[in-house]
Design a protein around this motif. Sequence first.
Motif, short mmCIF file in Angstrom:
data_model
loop_
_atom_site.label_atom_id
_atom_site.label_comp_id
_atom_site.label_asym_id
_atom_site.label_seq_id
_atom_site.Cartn_x
_atom_site.Cartn_y
_atom_site.Cartn_z
N ALA A 283 0.81 -1.21 0.00
CA ALA A 283 0.00 0.00 0.00
C ALA A 283 0.85 1.27 0.00
CB ALA A 283 -0.95 0.00 1.20
N ALA A 284 1.88 1.31 0.81
CA ALA A 284 2.70 2.52 0.92
C ALA A 284 3.44 2.81 -0.38
CB ALA A 284 3.69 2.39 2.07
N SER A 285 4.00 1.78 -1.01
CA SER A 285 4.74 2.00 -2.26
C SER A 285 3.80 2.37 -3.40
CB SER A 285 5.56 0.76 -2.62
OG SER A 285 4.72 -0.37 -2.81
N VAL A 286 2.61 1.78 -3.43
CA VAL A 286 1.62 2.15 -4.46
C VAL A 286 1.18 3.59 -4.27
CG1 VAL A 286 -0.71 1.70 -5.31
CG2 VAL A 286 0.85 -0.22 -4.88
N LEU A 287 0.93 3.98 -3.02
CA LEU A 287 0.54 5.36 -2.73
C LEU A 287 1.60 6.33 -3.22
CD1 LEU A 287 -1.42 7.36 -1.33
CD2 LEU A 287 -0.15 6.93 0.79
N ASP A 288 2.87 6.04 -2.96
CA ASP A 288 3.95 6.92 -3.39
C ASP A 288 4.04 7.00 -4.91
OD1 ASP A 288 4.63 7.49 -0.79
OD2 ASP A 288 6.26 6.01 -0.69
N ALA A 289 3.93 5.85 -5.58
CA ALA A 289 4.05 5.82 -7.05
C ALA A 289 2.90 6.58 -7.70
CB ALA A 289 4.08 4.38 -7.53
N TRP A 290 1.69 6.36 -7.24
CA TRP A 290 0.53 7.04 -7.83
C TRP A 290 0.58 8.54 -7.55
CZ3 TRP A 290 -4.34 5.12 -10.02
CH2 TRP A 290 -4.23 3.80 -10.48
N ARG A 291 1.02 8.92 -6.35
CA ARG A 291 1.15 10.35 -6.06
C ARG A 291 2.19 11.00 -6.96
NH1 ARG A 291 0.82 10.60 0.62
NH2 ARG A 291 -1.43 11.03 0.69
N ASP A 292 3.28 10.32 -7.18
CA ASP A 292 4.34 10.88 -8.01
C ASP A 292 3.88 11.08 -9.45
OD1 ASP A 292 7.16 11.67 -8.47
OD2 ASP A 292 7.22 9.83 -9.67
N ILE A 293 3.24 10.07 -10.02
CA ILE A 293 2.84 10.12 -11.44
C ILE A 293 1.66 11.06 -11.65
CG2 ILE A 293 1.88 8.74 -13.32
CD1 ILE A 293 3.60 6.41 -12.20
N LEU A 294 0.76 11.13 -10.68
CA LEU A 294 -0.45 11.94 -10.84
C LEU A 294 -0.34 13.32 -10.19
CD1 LEU A 294 -3.09 9.14 -10.20
CD2 LEU A 294 -2.49 10.15 -12.39
N ALA A 295 0.86 13.70 -9.79
CA ALA A 295 1.04 14.99 -9.14
C ALA A 295 0.55 16.12 -10.04
CB ALA A 295 2.52 15.20 -8.81
N GLY A 296 -0.22 17.04 -9.46
CA GLY A 296 -0.76 18.17 -10.23
C GLY A 296 -2.00 17.84 -11.02
N ARG A 297 -2.48 16.59 -10.92
CA ARG A 297 -3.67 16.19 -11.69
C ARG A 297 -4.73 15.49 -10.85
NH1 ARG A 297 -0.50 13.56 -16.81
NH2 ARG A 297 0.75 12.75 -15.07
N ALA A 298 -4.34 14.93 -9.72
CA ALA A 298 -5.31 14.16 -8.92
C ALA A 298 -4.95 14.21 -7.45
CB ALA A 298 -5.35 12.70 -9.40
N TRP A 299 -6.00 14.12 -6.62
CA TRP A 299 -5.80 13.87 -5.20
C TRP A 299 -5.57 12.37 -5.04
CZ3 TRP A 299 -10.66 16.60 -6.21
CH2 TRP A 299 -10.55 17.99 -6.06
N VAL A 300 -4.48 12.00 -4.43
CA VAL A 300 -4.16 10.59 -4.19
C VAL A 300 -3.97 10.42 -2.69
CG1 VAL A 300 -2.62 8.68 -4.71
CG2 VAL A 300 -3.07 10.42 -6.46
N THR A 301 -4.82 9.61 -2.09
CA THR A 301 -4.81 9.46 -0.64
C THR A 301 -4.91 7.99 -0.25
OG1 THR A 301 -7.21 9.46 -0.25
CG2 THR A 301 -6.16 11.60 -0.50
N SER A 302 -4.60 7.74 0.99
CA SER A 302 -4.85 6.41 1.55
C SER A 302 -6.32 6.28 1.93
CB SER A 302 -3.99 6.19 2.80
OG SER A 302 -4.41 7.07 3.84
N ARG A 303 -6.75 5.05 2.14
CA ARG A 303 -8.12 4.81 2.61
C ARG A 303 -8.38 5.59 3.90
NH1 ARG A 303 -8.14 -0.79 4.08
NH2 ARG A 303 -8.83 -1.34 1.97
N GLU A 304 -7.43 5.52 4.81
CA GLU A 304 -7.61 6.17 6.11
C GLU A 304 -7.77 7.68 5.96
OE1 GLU A 304 -6.01 2.24 6.41
OE2 GLU A 304 -5.20 3.98 5.32
N GLU A 305 -6.98 8.29 5.09
CA GLU A 305 -7.08 9.73 4.88
C GLU A 305 -8.43 10.11 4.29
OE1 GLU A 305 -2.50 11.09 3.90
OE2 GLU A 305 -3.60 9.96 2.38
N ALA A 306 -8.91 9.35 3.32
CA ALA A 306 -10.20 9.65 2.70
C ALA A 306 -11.34 9.54 3.70
CB ALA A 306 -10.44 8.72 1.50
N VAL A 307 -11.29 8.49 4.52
CA VAL A 307 -12.35 8.29 5.52
C VAL A 307 -12.31 9.40 6.56
CG1 VAL A 307 -13.11 6.77 7.39
CG2 VAL A 307 -12.49 5.79 5.17
N GLU A 308 -11.12 9.73 7.05
CA GLU A 308 -10.99 10.79 8.06
C GLU A 308 -11.40 12.15 7.52
OE1 GLU A 308 -6.99 10.59 9.44
OE2 GLU A 308 -7.25 8.60 10.37
N SER A 309 -11.23 12.36 6.22
CA SER A 309 -11.60 13.65 5.61
C SER A 309 -13.09 13.76 5.34
CB SER A 309 -10.82 13.83 4.29
OG SER A 309 -9.43 13.91 4.55
N GLY A 310 -13.84 12.69 5.58
CA GLY A 310 -15.29 12.74 5.41
C GLY A 310 -15.77 12.58 3.99
#
Length: 371
Positions: A283-310
């Motif tokens: 999960a951590a490595s996938v999160l880092d890779a997706w954040r790097d490639i999609l930077a400036g185009r998408a919000w990329v978060t963990s499940r926990e972050e999305a749930v906590e953000s409501g």
Amino acid sequence: MNPLVPAYGVASLADLSSSLLTVLGMEGDNPLALAPAERVLLFLVDGLGAELLRAHPETAPFLSAQLGRVLTAGFPATTATSLGTLGTGLPPGEHGMLGYRIAVPGAGYLLNCLRWTASGPLIPPDEWQPTPTVYERAVAAGIPISYVAPSAFEPTAFNRAVYRGVHFIGADGIDDRIEGVRRALAEPRSHVTVYYGDLDSMGHLTGWGTPQWLDQLALVDRMAERLAGTLPPGSAMYVTADHGMINITERIDVDALPELREGVALLGGDTRARHVYTDPGAAASVLDAWRDILAGRAWVTSREEAVESGWFGPRVRPEWLPRIGDVLAVPYTDCAIVASIAEPFESSFTGCHGSLTPAEQHVPLVEVSTR
């Protein structure tokens, strides 16, 4: 740019459903403060975003003249989730219809919640979405509930999940739907929903704002005006949508980028709201890779972050948590995260939706009353 977190409890589709029950005299919350009425008609137009409607008042003069408040659809802004929200009167985190394609926990495959298809055993809709619907609650209170929609919708498992309790009226043409509404509204204290889906279909194929899409918008406007003409005295009609739409100008193809597939067990959601289910420990490595490639185009978060953000509501039921991707990728520019090999049809869409942008989240709330 920050995500537009849906206004659960204040101005969301869940709040519309609960408010409509109180309009007809049932006890409960009325967060939208809707006035009482003897009968209620809900005209649900798939894909009629508030910003899309505001952009073309000349094509939809009737609806534009009545446009009042704006609601938020909920996350993700997709039909399966939004109809689950309308059907239960609850945010997605409570009803569990958390996307277009989501993982069956522990099973290693995805369930298409709208089409109710899967590469493994299908889950009975009453088990997948066990919460009593607003329609079941209304019927128990003696309120006649009808749903007017294309006849092919009647036997679907999806309808069993989100429309349990309704009296289904199959009506394929516009004239047939208007007649079905007229007959259903003849019953005292009735609650009628009528659905129109071709605006969304045309938006997917050609994009919103095209001549073909505008023709559909004009049809919707005329249908709304005709439906208003069916209202008996003391009635209220509300027009809303399940989501808005944006036109795609860039496609990021997961099937053409090995770094986006590495460590990914299942790719769910849809092109504007991806659930990424990872291999154990990845999960951590996938999160880092997706954040790097999609930077400036998408919000990329963990499940926990999305749930906590409501994003899914104030609360997500613990048993629904594994249905959410370990990583979520939600574009905020006009790009789509496609999978050209795994999802060739959806990858070709011009108009898409699902994200937390105003164009996708904002839906109209039009009210016409004969009170």
